[in-house]
Write a protein that holds these residues in place. Structure first.
Motif, PDB file in Angstrom:
ATOM      1  N   ARG A 120       0.841  -1.206   0.000  1.00 20.60           N
ATOM      2  CA  ARG A 120       0.000   0.000   0.000  1.00 20.60           C
ATOM      3  C   ARG A 120       0.876   1.256   0.000  1.00 20.60           C
ATOM      4  N   ALA A 121       1.974   1.234   0.767  1.00 17.09           N
ATOM      5  CA  ALA A 121       2.875   2.383   0.799  1.00 17.09           C
ATOM      6  C   ALA A 121       3.475   2.639  -0.585  1.00 17.09           C
ATOM      7  N   ALA A 122       3.822   1.567  -1.296  1.00 19.39           N
ATOM      8  CA  ALA A 122       4.360   1.711  -2.652  1.00 19.39           C
ATOM      9  C   ALA A 122       3.310   2.290  -3.581  1.00 19.39           C
ATOM     10  N   GLN A 123       2.086   1.795  -3.459  1.00 20.32           N
ATOM     11  CA  GLN A 123       0.993   2.299  -4.297  1.00 20.32           C
ATOM     12  C   GLN A 123       0.775   3.789  -4.050  1.00 20.32           C
ATOM     13  N   ASP A 124       0.723   4.175  -2.792  1.00 15.82           N
ATOM     14  CA  ASP A 124       0.503   5.583  -2.454  1.00 15.82           C
ATOM     15  C   ASP A 124       1.653   6.463  -2.934  1.00 15.82           C
ATOM     16  N   ALA A 125       2.881   5.946  -2.849  1.00 15.74           N
ATOM     17  CA  ALA A 125       4.063   6.734  -3.214  1.00 15.74           C
ATOM     18  C   ALA A 125       4.139   7.032  -4.711  1.00 15.74           C
ATOM     19  N   VAL A 126       3.638   6.128  -5.539  1.00 13.50           N
ATOM     20  CA  VAL A 126       3.800   6.302  -6.988  1.00 13.50           C
ATOM     21  C   VAL A 126       2.509   6.598  -7.738  1.00 13.50           C
ATOM     22  N   GLU A 127       1.442   6.794  -7.028  1.00  9.24           N
ATOM     23  CA  GLU A 127       0.147   6.975  -7.698  1.00  9.24           C
ATOM     24  C   GLU A 127       0.187   8.113  -8.730  1.00  9.24           C
ATOM     25  N   THR A 128       0.651   9.266  -8.329  1.00 11.38           N
ATOM     26  CA  THR A 128       0.697  10.415  -9.246  1.00 11.38           C
ATOM     27  C   THR A 128       1.671  10.163 -10.384  1.00 11.38           C
ATOM     28  N   LYS A 129       2.840   9.619 -10.067  1.00 10.22           N
ATOM     29  CA  LYS A 129       3.849   9.342 -11.097  1.00 10.22           C
ATOM     30  C   LYS A 129       3.334   8.305 -12.097  1.00 10.22           C
ATOM     31  N   ALA A 130       2.615   7.305 -11.610  1.00 11.02           N
ATOM     32  CA  ALA A 130       2.080   6.267 -12.498  1.00 11.02           C
ATOM     33  C   ALA A 130       1.040   6.851 -13.455  1.00 11.02           C
ATOM     34  N   VAL A 131       0.152   7.679 -12.943  1.00 12.11           N
ATOM     35  CA  VAL A 131      -0.870   8.314 -13.792  1.00 12.11           C
ATOM     36  C   VAL A 131      -0.199   9.222 -14.824  1.00 12.11           C
ATOM     37  N   ASP A 132       0.793   9.990 -14.396  1.00 17.91           N
ATOM     38  CA  ASP A 132       1.510  10.870 -15.322  1.00 17.91           C
ATOM     39  C   ASP A 132       2.233  10.069 -16.402  1.00 17.91           C
ATOM     40  N   THR A 133       2.850   8.960 -16.007  1.00 18.85           N
ATOM     41  CA  THR A 133       3.548   8.108 -16.971  1.00 18.85           C
ATOM     42  C   THR A 133       2.574   7.558 -18.000  1.00 18.85           C
ATOM     43  N   TYR A 134       1.434   7.078 -17.519  1.00 17.28           N
ATOM     44  CA  TYR A 134       0.407   6.555 -18.423  1.00 17.28           C
ATOM     45  C   TYR A 134      -0.029   7.636 -19.416  1.00 17.28           C
ATOM     46  N   ARG A 135      -0.330   8.815 -18.905  1.00 20.26           N
ATOM     47  CA  ARG A 135      -0.795   9.917 -19.742  1.00 20.26           C
ATOM     48  C   ARG A 135       0.256  10.287 -20.796  1.00 20.26           C
ATOM     49  N   GLU A 136       1.512  10.398 -20.373  1.00 25.18           N
ATOM     50  CA  GLU A 136       2.575  10.796 -21.299  1.00 25.18           C
ATOM     51  C   GLU A 136       2.776   9.760 -22.400  1.00 25.18           C
ATOM     52  N   VAL A 137       2.801   8.486 -22.036  1.00 22.00           N
ATOM     53  CA  VAL A 137       3.035   7.447 -23.033  1.00 22.00           C
ATOM     54  C   VAL A 137       1.851   7.340 -23.989  1.00 22.00           C
ATOM     55  N   MET A 138       0.630   7.383 -23.459  1.00 19.88           N
ATOM     56  CA  MET A 138      -0.547   7.321 -24.333  1.00 19.88           C
ATOM     57  C   MET A 138      -0.574   8.499 -25.300  1.00 19.88           C
ATOM     58  N   THR A 139      -0.290   9.699 -24.794  1.00 21.13           N
ATOM     59  CA  THR A 139      -0.274  10.884 -25.647  1.00 21.13           C
ATOM     60  C   THR A 139       0.766  10.727 -26.754  1.00 21.13           C
ATOM     61  N   SER A 140       1.957  10.300 -26.371  1.00 17.31           N
ATOM     62  CA  SER A 140       3.037  10.122 -27.337  1.00 17.31           C
ATOM     63  C   SER A 140       2.678   9.073 -28.394  1.00 17.31           C
ATOM     64  N   GLU A 141       2.144   7.946 -27.960  1.00 16.25           N
ATOM     65  CA  GLU A 141       1.814   6.878 -28.885  1.00 16.25           C
ATOM     66  C   GLU A 141       0.663   7.244 -29.814  1.00 16.25           C
ATOM     67  N   ILE A 142      -0.314   7.945 -29.301  1.00 20.35           N
ATOM     68  CA  ILE A 142      -1.434   8.362 -30.159  1.00 20.35           C
ATOM     69  C   ILE A 142      -0.973   9.401 -31.177  1.00 20.35           C
ATOM     70  N   LYS A 143      -0.094  10.303 -30.750  1.00 21.23           N
ATOM     71  CA  LYS A 143       0.458  11.282 -31.707  1.00 21.23           C
ATOM     72  C   LYS A 143       1.234  10.568 -32.798  1.00 21.23           C
TER      73      LYS A 143
END
Length: 148
Positions: A120-143
């Motif tokens: 749970r501590a790991a999940q809480d620590a990376v939640e924002t970074k994981a969402v940002d990573t997902y968003r960046e990669v999806m944006t890049s791949e769709i472009k």
């Protein structure tokens, strides 16, 4: 709806399903790697000698991420694409559970081991970074798929 949003929807409708699946798979794989790295950082480690079921560092080395892409028929019914990060063997999954919840030995007289939760501590620590990573990669791949 705004014109920009309608234009984006039109582009996405034109985008082939294969390109979307490939983009989703890559984004989830990248997100899983972010989570896996944090789990490896926070996982407790034995004090330099093998004891019990695992060798030193075996739990940390066993974390893998698995991407599940929902088929069209499942996606239509609400099933989502997911990434799961977990140890890759039954023994390491069992040890993870014992670490998270604590455990007792095989006999009545055995001492109980206190829980050492870290998932749970790991999940809480990376939640924002994981969402940002997902968003960046999806944006890049769709472009890339749109050849922009």
């Amino acid at each position: 709806m705004s014109d920009d949003f309608q234009q984006l929807r039109a582009k996405l409708d034109r985008l082939k399903r294969d390109a979307l699946v490939a983009a989703e798979r890559k984004a989830l794989r990248s997100t899983g790697e972010v989570i896996r790295e944090e789990l490896m950082t926070l996982a407790p480690e034995q004090a330099g000698k093998a004891e019990g079921l695992l060798a030193v560092g075996e739990l940390k080395a066993s974390f893998r991420s698995y991407v599940r892409i929902a088929r069209d028929d499942k996606a239509a019914s609400g099933t989502e694409d997911t990434v799961v990060v977990m140890p890759n063997t039954k023994v390491t999954r069992d040890v993870l559970g014992w670490l998270e919840r604590g455990h007792a030995g095989r006999t009545k007289d055995a001492n109980r081991t206190n829980p050492r939760p870290f998932v749970r501590a790991a999940q809480d620590a990376v939640e924002t970074k994981a969402v940002d990573t997902y968003r960046e990669v999806m944006t890049s791949e769709i472009k890339k798929a749109f050849n922009e």
